[in-house]
Scaffold this active site. Structure first.
Site, mmCIF file in Angstrom:
data_model
loop_
_atom_site.group_PDB
_atom_site.id
_atom_site.type_symbol
_atom_site.label_atom_id
_atom_site.label_comp_id
_atom_site.label_asym_id
_atom_site.label_seq_id
_atom_site.Cartn_x
_atom_site.Cartn_y
_atom_site.Cartn_z
ATOM 1 N N ARG A 59 0.800 -1.176 0.048
ATOM 2 C CA ARG A 59 0.011 0.072 -0.088
ATOM 3 C C ARG A 59 0.965 1.312 -0.179
ATOM 4 N NH1 ARG A 59 -4.290 -3.150 -1.234
ATOM 5 N NH2 ARG A 59 -5.363 -4.093 0.425
ATOM 6 N N ASN A 89 -1.497 -2.384 -7.369
ATOM 7 C CA ASN A 89 -2.740 -1.624 -7.747
ATOM 8 C C ASN A 89 -2.672 -0.712 -6.496
ATOM 9 O OD1 ASN A 89 -2.622 -3.649 -5.392
ATOM 10 N ND2 ASN A 89 -4.906 -4.135 -5.650
ATOM 11 N N LYS A 139 2.440 -7.050 -13.224
ATOM 12 C CA LYS A 139 1.381 -7.912 -12.686
ATOM 13 C C LYS A 139 0.025 -7.417 -13.669
ATOM 14 C CE LYS A 139 -1.551 -9.994 -9.788
ATOM 15 N NZ LYS A 139 -1.826 -9.384 -8.456
ATOM 16 N N HIS A 167 -3.196 -12.452 -12.213
ATOM 17 C CA HIS A 167 -4.523 -12.638 -11.496
ATOM 18 C C HIS A 167 -5.445 -13.563 -12.070
ATOM 19 C CE1 HIS A 167 -7.531 -10.992 -8.339
ATOM 20 N NE2 HIS A 167 -8.223 -11.836 -9.453
ATOM 21 N N ASP A 275 -0.700 -13.152 -0.364
ATOM 22 C CA ASP A 275 -1.837 -12.032 -0.798
ATOM 23 C C ASP A 275 -1.957 -11.135 0.423
ATOM 24 O OD1 ASP A 275 -3.187 -10.402 -2.426
ATOM 25 O OD2 ASP A 275 -4.740 -12.035 -2.929
ATOM 26 N N HIS A 279 -6.510 -3.964 4.924
ATOM 27 C CA HIS A 279 -7.492 -2.828 4.942
ATOM 28 C C HIS A 279 -7.728 -2.668 6.571
ATOM 29 C CE1 HIS A 279 -8.360 -3.595 0.819
ATOM 30 N NE2 HIS A 279 -8.539 -4.806 0.994
ATOM 31 N N PRO A 291 -12.032 -6.303 -0.097
ATOM 32 C CA PRO A 291 -11.693 -7.735 0.024
ATOM 33 C C PRO A 291 -10.140 -7.781 0.271
ATOM 34 C CG PRO A 291 -11.795 -6.895 -2.515
ATOM 35 C CD PRO A 291 -12.191 -5.844 -1.576
ATOM 36 N N GLY A 292 -9.844 -8.915 0.994
ATOM 37 C CA GLY A 292 -8.419 -9.263 1.321
ATOM 38 C C GLY A 292 -8.144 -9.035 2.771
#
Ligand code: DOR
Ligand code: ZN
Length: 415
Positions: A59, A89, A139, A167, A275, A279, A291-292
């Site tokens: 992040r 991302n 990626k 992915h 992965d 969050h 998600p995650g």
């Protein structure tokens, strides 16, 4: 410096003295040296090679409230992970040379473990040229599958012998609201076909089923590799609080998960990756959770727990989370095992005492876990990177910025 203990060497546990000089394992010997040794010879303590996690989200940038390079790599160090490979991302997206260079500068002054960066599919072809000076590979996300630049990127990576991590979820299915196993299998079929036809070096990340493994193996001779994550091995969608367990790809039916777990020692993935997708607790507890979840502080203990429960041999742990991932990214000459001449990256774990996973103790900013309350083995006692203890008995012993970009490390020291 000399470290003594029971170490995982050549697929067995050996009582050895590991002599370290200039960050490298200089000598491994069975004889007690005259010099002072650092003692890890206690019953129940094992020295593993440093772990390599090829799928994490550090992040930072505008999402530093979720995680930043410092907290993310503290989590890594406390989880026995010596190298993290960071996903692009981010906000802003890491898919231009300008952002990439910014990200590298920010990382290099913040991290306490070594890192690599993946680059996102750029908006223009020109932004591919030279990305490999800083990043390790590209990626590909589902939203990139139909971008004309995808083939440019695959061709560029082929020419430069660089890695493409995919992915695998089909964007058409996703658009139609279907993220079941078929969505994953269709995406895998697409990329193994590309690998077979054109010789691209493709790695499929976070696959969720034995079906996915078997399908990918059709392209094994074409270099296709794959990893799965602890949550696909241990969790399934029979959860009461489904939203809290949201992750992409989603958790599968119990029989799919059980089959993946029970097949782990026979139908092998090339690596386990976390992965690690942090969050905030508020974001996870809201009506529409992101998600995650974080994974860096639970992965190695979970693998050790799987060994204790008979799902794995002890050397499988290092094969799956150290040597395997090192091979996938092509740094296994330097990392992935306790061997003379390799980097002195070591993790000392207590494999005897059981403890409860408690996310309030995490060093990650994401203080939650789908494994909360699980009884685990394998608490990390110490993590050494290039001959320095970065983490020992709960303390972090190096300054921010100790870690370095694997691109520079392999260029400078190890060709
Ligand atoms: O669950 C996920 N979280 N899957 C992804 O592909 C992205 C990740 C994230 O960045 O949070
Ligand atoms: Zn991810």
């Amino acid at each position: 410096m000399i470290i003594h203990g029971k170490a995982l060497i050549n697929r067995s546990i050996e009582d050895v003295y590991i002599e370290i000089e200039s960050g490298i394992i200089k000598r491994i010997s069975k004889e007690k040296p005259r010099d002072k040794v650092i003692e890890y010879g206690d019953n129940g303590t094992i020295i593993f090679p440093g772990m390599v996690d090829i799928h994490v989200h550090m992040r930072d940038f505008n999402q530093a409230y979720k995680e930043d390079f410092y907290t993310g790599t503290k989590a890594a160090a406390a989880g026995g992970v010596c190298l993290v490979m960071d996903m692009p991302n981010t906000d802003p997206k890491n898919n231009s040379l300008e952002v990439l260079s910014k990200r590298d500068k920010l990382a290099s002054k913040s991290v306490i473990v070594d890192y690599g960066l993946y680059y996102g599919l750029p908006d223009e072809k020109e932004a591919l040229y030279g990305y490999e000076d800083i990043a390790w590979g590209i990626k590909i996300y589902p939203e990139d599958y139909n971008n004309p630049l995808l083939m440019e990127a695959l061709n560029y990576n082929k020419e430069k012998r660089l890695l493409t991590v995919v992915h695998p979820e089909d964007p058409i299915d996703i658009e139609e609201g279907y993220r079941g196993l078929g969505c994953e299998l269709r995406a895998i079929a697409k990329f193994i076909e590309l690998a077979i036809k054109y010789g691209y070096r493709v790695h499929l990340t976070h696959v969720t089923s034995v079906n996915s493994i078997l399908l990918s193996r059709l392209a094994k001779d074409h270099g296709v590799t794959l990893d799965t994550c602890p949550h696909y091995l241990l969790l399934n969608k029979n959860r009461r609080n489904e939203a809290y367990f949201r992750v992409n790809p989603p958790l599968r039916d119990e029989y799919i998960q059980e089959n993946l777990l029970r097949s782990l020692s026979r139908i092998r993935v090339d690596a386990i990756a976390t992965d690690h997708a942090p969050h905030t607790l508020e974001e996870k507890r809201g009506d529409d959770p992101r998600p995650g979840f974080p994974g860096l502080e639970t992965c190695l203990p979970i693998l050790i727990t799987l060994y204790k429960h008979g799902y794995l041999d002890i050397w499988d742990i290092a094969d799956l989370y150290s040597l395997g991932p090192a091979k996938i990214i092509g740094v296994d000459k330097y990392l992935g095992s306790i061997e003379e001449g390799k980097a002195a990256n070591l993790v000392v774990c207590n494999i005897k005492d059981e403890y409860k996973i408690d996310p309030t103790e995490f060093h990650s900013k994401a203080k939650h876990s789908p494994f909360e309350g699980m009884n685990a083995y394998g608490k990390v006692i110490a993590t050494m990177i290039r001959g320095e203890f970065v983490y020992r008995d709960g303390d972090f012993l190096v300054q921010r910025g100790y870690g370095d970009n694997i691109r520079r490390l392999t260029k400078n020291n190890h060709g």
